[in-house]
Design a protein around this motif. Structure first.
Motif, PDB file in Angstrom:
ATOM      1  N   LEU B 252       0.811  -1.219   0.000  1.00  0.00           N
ATOM      2  CA  LEU B 252       0.000   0.000   0.000  1.00  0.00           C
ATOM      3  C   LEU B 252       0.839   1.261   0.000  1.00  0.00           C
ATOM      4  O   LEU B 252       0.369   2.322  -0.411  1.00  0.00           O
ATOM      5  CB  LEU B 252      -0.966   0.008   1.188  1.00  0.00           C
ATOM      6  CG  LEU B 252      -2.166  -0.930   1.047  1.00  0.00           C
ATOM      7  CD1 LEU B 252      -3.123  -0.717   2.216  1.00  0.00           C
ATOM      8  CD2 LEU B 252      -2.901  -0.692  -0.267  1.00  0.00           C
ATOM      9  N   SER B 253       2.085   1.182   0.445  1.00  0.00           N
ATOM     10  CA  SER B 253       2.910   2.392   0.420  1.00  0.00           C
ATOM     11  C   SER B 253       3.139   2.864  -1.014  1.00  0.00           C
ATOM     12  O   SER B 253       3.452   4.031  -1.244  1.00  0.00           O
ATOM     13  CB  SER B 253       4.240   2.160   1.136  1.00  0.00           C
ATOM     14  OG  SER B 253       4.976   1.156   0.479  1.00  0.00           O
ATOM     15  N   PRO B 256       0.759   6.302  -1.909  1.00  0.00           N
ATOM     16  CA  PRO B 256       1.236   7.688  -1.763  1.00  0.00           C
ATOM     17  C   PRO B 256       2.538   7.957  -2.537  1.00  0.00           C
ATOM     18  O   PRO B 256       2.769   9.089  -2.966  1.00  0.00           O
ATOM     19  CB  PRO B 256       1.437   7.855  -0.251  1.00  0.00           C
ATOM     20  CG  PRO B 256       1.512   6.463   0.302  1.00  0.00           C
ATOM     21  CD  PRO B 256       0.676   5.617  -0.605  1.00  0.00           C
ATOM     22  N   ILE B 257       3.344   6.923  -2.735  1.00  0.00           N
ATOM     23  CA  ILE B 257       4.612   7.142  -3.452  1.00  0.00           C
ATOM     24  C   ILE B 257       4.341   7.431  -4.925  1.00  0.00           C
ATOM     25  O   ILE B 257       4.894   8.370  -5.490  1.00  0.00           O
ATOM     26  CB  ILE B 257       5.552   5.925  -3.270  1.00  0.00           C
ATOM     27  CG1 ILE B 257       6.036   5.888  -1.819  1.00  0.00           C
ATOM     28  CG2 ILE B 257       6.735   6.002  -4.226  1.00  0.00           C
ATOM     29  CD1 ILE B 257       6.706   4.593  -1.406  1.00  0.00           C
ATOM     30  N   TYR B 260       3.146  10.798  -5.391  1.00  0.00           N
ATOM     31  CA  TYR B 260       4.212  11.797  -5.222  1.00  0.00           C
ATOM     32  C   TYR B 260       5.092  11.875  -6.483  1.00  0.00           C
ATOM     33  O   TYR B 260       5.434  12.956  -6.950  1.00  0.00           O
ATOM     34  CB  TYR B 260       5.055  11.407  -4.004  1.00  0.00           C
ATOM     35  CG  TYR B 260       6.258  12.275  -3.773  1.00  0.00           C
ATOM     36  CD1 TYR B 260       6.137  13.602  -3.359  1.00  0.00           C
ATOM     37  CD2 TYR B 260       7.546  11.765  -3.965  1.00  0.00           C
ATOM     38  CE1 TYR B 260       7.256  14.393  -3.136  1.00  0.00           C
ATOM     39  CE2 TYR B 260       8.669  12.553  -3.747  1.00  0.00           C
ATOM     40  CZ  TYR B 260       8.517  13.856  -3.339  1.00  0.00           C
ATOM     41  OH  TYR B 260       9.623  14.636  -3.127  1.00  0.00           O
ATOM     42  N   LEU B 261       5.427  10.731  -7.038  1.00  0.00           N
ATOM     43  CA  LEU B 261       6.340  10.706  -8.188  1.00  0.00           C
ATOM     44  C   LEU B 261       5.644  10.998  -9.513  1.00  0.00           C
ATOM     45  O   LEU B 261       6.268  11.496 -10.441  1.00  0.00           O
ATOM     46  CB  LEU B 261       7.012   9.326  -8.304  1.00  0.00           C
ATOM     47  CG  LEU B 261       7.918   8.885  -7.155  1.00  0.00           C
ATOM     48  CD1 LEU B 261       8.385   7.442  -7.390  1.00  0.00           C
ATOM     49  CD2 LEU B 261       9.122   9.808  -7.029  1.00  0.00           C
ATOM     50  N   ALA B 290      -5.064   5.259   2.510  1.00  0.00           N
ATOM     51  CA  ALA B 290      -3.720   5.597   2.023  1.00  0.00           C
ATOM     52  C   ALA B 290      -3.745   6.540   0.830  1.00  0.00           C
ATOM     53  O   ALA B 290      -2.709   7.036   0.411  1.00  0.00           O
ATOM     54  CB  ALA B 290      -2.959   4.320   1.661  1.00  0.00           C
TER      55      ALA B 290
END
Lengths: 337, 337, 337, 337
Positions: B252-253, B256-257, B260-261, B290
């Protein structure tokens, strides 16, 4: 297949599972323990499947016990398969080294490599005309022009050709030129492509997927075998792990394990497995010591100018030196290069 | 790109590296430390490549410093992409839930699921007509017949359709029927297929490969974007780790990554990520918390009878209950279902 | 335990296995299939072990079917364990947030963080006096001086203290100061340390090992429970995968799975799980949505000056904002912060 | 250390980074590209650390460029370390085979194994008196009694002893009995234990952690070296990957890599690496072909009766046969057993 019931499963739930097992074509066999009941489902799991039993009330877990592949299994065929390509064999006493550049770049490059790897003792030339690249901005290969150069090189230097196919549409073309058709790691589960090469009789070199278990790899071979092509060569080329120093983690234990589970020959590609030329020779020696039937090694006349994977390519000189050492290791395990 | 020289590199070696850097189109910039010299290569790494510098004498290592993707990057496009499909949007305030069976099995099955997921609030129906299966002996999907059933269901229940394409040859057919074309995890690096869907304008749902880094996943999106199709939806569906209790490890991280990218929307498939229906609802809630833009959830009227992936499918009733909870989580993060 | 015999196993071999099973204290139960014979060994695997059966002639494989833990299992204790520490509970309706710096650095630092996390609603202060560091050249913690500062802070701000023990020799000291004793990820299988904390009654926060399966993690808890300490709190903090963008891969699916398999409470440490402060708030929200009983969050008054793990620490301001969002998510899942 | 600034970083942000770099003891060196500015921080990263630079405004990422270990590095010491234990050397031309049971069980067992491995050519006996076991219910070793039996066996058969220490409290005792002190995989980052063995002069065999990168492994060695003990032998014993057929994935590429990065000798434990006796001999041969300085091999007079790890133990007969093959491989790479 073994069905483990919950410790609180009722008699009715146990009966329902037995009924489902039987209606799926299995025979059921109960073992009543103090804490739990276990039910064996006896029959061909490969064909009967799991019949949704895991979801029935009272079922804790379902454990498959048969290998899901048949044609690739040594249970099916006890003696090892030896594949004949032109005048060489793969899977017999002789270890076959497939050497050459990552990508076909030009006639000069290919001729120079071919001459030198031939002189060092290799009988099969590797070289990609179609290149799978992580970036759309990288060199993608010379396509048909590359295949023609490979054919020209074959004729001139008497080497056999192994080259990759990436697409069902170009398969007829690749199959026309190649002596061995390579399926790359990213296509190990491209099931349409597997089926299509399964309809040819030419040998197929099937690379292990980057995160494929040995079982999944053998299942991919099963797709090819199931279409009728019995000439499958498995190729270990490194799996993905947490280690970042190497490009991949070369899983040499796959060699004796595949030979135990399956009758198919297995070769190793230490160049992709490690990704740094410096460590390719020791891992090539180790592969042969572990029982590999052959090797794929990247060789480039000038690695620093390579359009693809220069960092993992040997110079012809280093390759020649490695071949001498390989012959000694081969002898130590009762084989020859 | 930063080149770190060996601690014993000579002046001549340093000069040769500078020369190579400049001839490749970069500007070179030297930093001489006490122990080592470091050389910066200034220019567009995406296009100029690594120029074989790692292999020059005296070079210890080469460290890339720019992301290798451009079109997928938030540096290129600061605002998030919102994709419009029929009358719904993906990437905006509303979280889109794509629900339905793993495989299309029959009209009855599809109609029943469609009616119920529609009633629970889903606007997009998922269902496979072409199924990638590890075993050649498993059910492989209804093919065109399945696409027709999906189209019939769309018409009757007013749902949009997302369905998988596995082969370049069937892409025209799939693209004709689908509202969103799905590229499965095994085809994330099937570069020919990526390029082909890149020539359509229909939205593409691109699943993350089983062992793909986030960077490789964005590079796969770059292949599609680079052909002109800007409607790419990323889908996290679990990666391979050492844990065997779950089918995969849902990362799940990545949500958000990726946000962001990249400017692309990202959805989550907890059904494949976990592989056991019991844990799908909490992970669906977690995905939305998330920051996911949507979900893919497998729903089957009778999971124990499903021809594919029954163990990870919710019943319509459990799905309905999950939708109610999802609405609450969505509200807590300032969105809606 | 199920024993699968080779397809060519002889009657004598089958009999020898049955004999061995029975002499080890199990009851044997045979199922004869067309291709193979399967033997169930009925009894307590946890205590009886595998009895070397895998090595008997004719045995293909041995498949364990019972979970190897007992005290940690929900089968043993159906209701969830609620642990009381001072005036707070872990495992009940309230989600406990344990916040504070990675390492105790000074009284000023600690007092500032304590004041602010208390104001934001946290009831437990985290902070390391003994720090496991990959490099011997990194700051290793203030040791006893750090414990004293934690105690002083507790008294002044009314917070409970969770702090790590790394060594059996300092355990008595740590246990004197701490309200919750933390076992770090690198010590999850330091069995001597596990046994020693098992002889205390203070709650133990047991972090999951970097590459521990959920089963191995529960086995580590079993070591503590087996010595008599029933107050074990499990903490998911990220596992090692191939992804390099994050420090670790936070495995949130472990939360509902642990709650299904075990009665022990489970908390999540998104700071170590991700390693980049920017992604800590969304993953904290996701953890609570997935059902976590609490969180460990690193907070530092000035992350850029932190002696340890600054990159993953929130400022007090960002932490405060996160606590507000957490309360909303908690409410959406029927709990409170 | 290289600092990559955001593409929108302001001049003031760049200046602040330079200032921070300089105040931490580094020299700063700017490279201004078209899109981004890159700053080199020149100085000893091992000692100066990262100074929290990643968190300064305008910083995109910080890339370390120096290895974080010094004493273990070949840069520090170019010639390979040869360790003398009794009358044998590790790291020289002779490959040392350390053979024996997983756990010391009885005098009879130990004497029988010792006699046979001695006869086959081994000079070092392995055997655990303290056993790290996943389950608290498994056999935990004979403790001091086991050490005494090892000493008795040494005297009688003229073998050196390698045995594991698990706890700082029993280290003095283990060090009294052992010729080589083993640190197991689970304790590779038990920093207190590392420091304590670092204060002895006896050789330490340091196993790689289950999910340790090669760099982390060398950092663990650095802890020992930094306390003064220069006699560290590294031992590859398999890492954790997704593959479940083997107990671990034996990473043989670690052998040439460690020898390239470090001057320390490296040995391989194929028994734990694979976990199935059948595949131990080929992997032992492969390890030597890859350049290993020695091997750890589990041998038990009756594997099916072993109290620990019987499945991966060779019989004395199979071990003897393997030693003959090892001698041939050793010769092929210019060494001897």
């Amino acid at each position: 297949m073994v069905i483990v019931m919950h410790h609180k499963a009722s008699e009715a739930e146990i009966e329902a599972v037995v009924k489902r097992i039987e209606s799926a074509g299995y025979r059921a066999h109960l073992s009543r323990g103090v804490e739990r009941t276990i039910i064996g489902a006896i029959g061909d799991e490969t064909l009967l499947g799991d019949a949704g039993i895991e979801l029935l009330p009272g079922v804790d877990k379902v454990i498959p016990i048969m290998a899901p592949y048949k044609l690739a299994s040594r249970v099916m065929k006890a003696e090892g398969t030896v594949i004949t390509v032109g005048d060489v064999t793969i899977g017999g006493d002789t270890i076959q080294v497939m050497a050459g550049p990552c990508a076909v770049e030009s006639k000069e490059q290919l001729f120079e490599v071919a001459e030198k790897v031939r002189a060092a003792g290799a009988r099969i030339l590797r070289g990609g005309a179609y290149k799978p690249r992580t970036s759309p901005y990288s060199f993608q290969g010379l396509a048909e022009k590359g295949l023609q150069l490979l054919a020209e090189t074959r004729e001139r230097y008497g080497l056999l050709i192994v080259t990759e196919v990436m697409d069902v549409r170009t398969l007829p073309l690749v199959a026309e030129y190649a002596d061995i058709i390579q399926i790359g790691t990213r296509n190990m589960q491209n099931f349409y492509l597997l089926r299509e090469v399964g309809r040819y009789s030419k040998p197929v070199l099937l690379k292990r997927g980057l995160s494929a278990t040995i079982e999944e790899w053998l299942m991919a071979a099963e797709y090819i075998l199931n279409e009728g092509n019995q000439n499958v060569i498995l190729c270990e080329r490194g799996i993905r792990s947490f280690e970042t120093f190497t490009r991949n983690t070369l899983d040499l234990s796959a060699v004796p394990i595949v030979k135990y589970l399956s009758h198919l020959p297995v070769v190793v590609d230490p160049s992709h497995g490690i990704g740094k030329y410096r460590f390719v020779p020791p891992m090539a020696l180790a592969a042969v010591a572990a029982g590999a039937d052959g090797l794929l090694i990247e060789v480039h006349p000038n690695p620093a100018e390579a359009l693809c994977d220069g960092a993992q390519s040997l110079t012809p000189k280093k390759f020649g030196k490695t071949m001498v050492q390989l012959a000694q290791i081969a002898q130590a395990v009762g084989r020859r290069v």
